[in-house]
Enzyme design. Structure first.
Site, short mmCIF file in Angstrom:
data_model
loop_
_atom_site.label_atom_id
_atom_site.label_comp_id
_atom_site.label_asym_id
_atom_site.label_seq_id
_atom_site.Cartn_x
_atom_site.Cartn_y
_atom_site.Cartn_z
N HIS A 1 65.64 41.49 102.41
CA HIS A 1 65.95 40.71 101.21
C HIS A 1 66.00 39.21 101.52
O HIS A 1 65.98 38.40 100.60
CB HIS A 1 67.29 41.18 100.65
CG HIS A 1 67.36 41.28 99.16
ND1 HIS A 1 66.26 41.31 98.32
CD2 HIS A 1 68.43 41.36 98.33
CE1 HIS A 1 66.66 41.42 97.07
NE2 HIS A 1 67.97 41.43 97.04
N ASN B 1 72.16 37.71 93.73
CA ASN B 1 72.26 37.96 92.29
C ASN B 1 72.73 36.75 91.49
O ASN B 1 72.72 36.79 90.26
CB ASN B 1 73.20 39.14 92.02
CG ASN B 1 72.67 40.43 92.63
OD1 ASN B 1 71.57 40.47 93.16
ND2 ASN B 1 73.46 41.48 92.54
N ASP C 1 61.25 38.10 98.25
CA ASP C 1 60.76 39.39 98.74
C ASP C 1 60.27 40.19 97.54
O ASP C 1 60.67 39.93 96.41
CB ASP C 1 61.89 40.15 99.47
CG ASP C 1 63.08 40.44 98.57
OD1 ASP C 1 63.29 41.62 98.24
OD2 ASP C 1 63.80 39.49 98.18
N ASN D 1 66.85 41.01 91.27
CA ASN D 1 68.02 40.41 90.64
C ASN D 1 68.12 38.90 90.86
O ASN D 1 68.65 38.19 90.00
CB ASN D 1 69.30 41.11 91.12
CG ASN D 1 69.41 42.51 90.57
OD1 ASN D 1 68.88 42.82 89.50
ND2 ASN D 1 70.08 43.38 91.30
#
Length: 189
Positions: free
Chosen positions: A19, A66, A91, A112
């Site tokens: 991530h 997020n 990513d 997100n």
């Protein structure tokens, strides 16, 4: 001026995660262009420089993924930029590991961090540099998406990703130099 935002989670425990490939790419791009992340601004670590007479600001939001939109919206206001002036490095689960793709606009695709940016800046019309991390192998003990994106790259996969990060850094330089169409034709795989 262009603002390049690399997405990731802050903290050493996340640095090698799939991530965090946006952070990893931005670090490589900064190194390639002798830029250091020497400032803290707008919930981000930032650095600035020039590429072909274009002033650029690099930013790694220090919010969690997020909440990346909070940093992005503050950065846009701070530098008086529009969404058309930003490039987000992210990513992408839907691309095979190591593939890269440049794209203007589109949905968040379940990401997100991108969803947060779209919500907070009020548009999806910004350039994304997507770096494929592949989907979890369903045969791999039912690895969930969260475990996959927060997992680190393994041996052979790490080699593939190191090459992809180098290529993504080159794609950013091409994008800044020649524009989206040329960079997309050259680097989208």
């Amino acid at each position: 001026m262009k603002l390049i935002i690399g997405l990731g989670n802050p903290g050493k425990e996340y640095s090698g995660n799939r991530h965090n490939v946006g952070f990893q790419c931005l670090s490589r791009f900064a190194k390639d262009n002798h830029i250091s992340f020497d400032k803290k601004c707008c919930l981000s670590r930032t650095g600035s420089g020039r590429i072909n007479d274009e002033e650029i600001v690099l930013a790694k939001p220090q919010t969690y993924m997020n909440l990346s939109g909070k940093a992005a919206s503050q950065l846009l206001r701070r530098y008086n930029l529009k969404a058309a002036d930003i490039i987000v490095v992210q990513d992408d689960l839907d691309l095979p590991a190591g593939k890269i793709r440049l794209r203007l606009g589109g949905s968040a695709g379940g990401h997100n961090g991108i969803s947060s940016i779209i919500t907070d800046i009020g548009t999806k019309e910004f350039i994304r540099l997507k770096i494929g991390i592949g989907k979890p192998d369903s045969r791999n003990n039912g690895t969930e998406v969260v475990d996959h994106v927060l997992g680190n790259f393994g041996g052979e996969e790490r080699e593939i990703m190191d090459k992809a990060i180098t290529r993504a850094s080159e794609a950013l330089t091409c994008l800044l130099t020649f524009g989206l169409d040329t960079a997309s034709n050259r680097f989208n795989s």
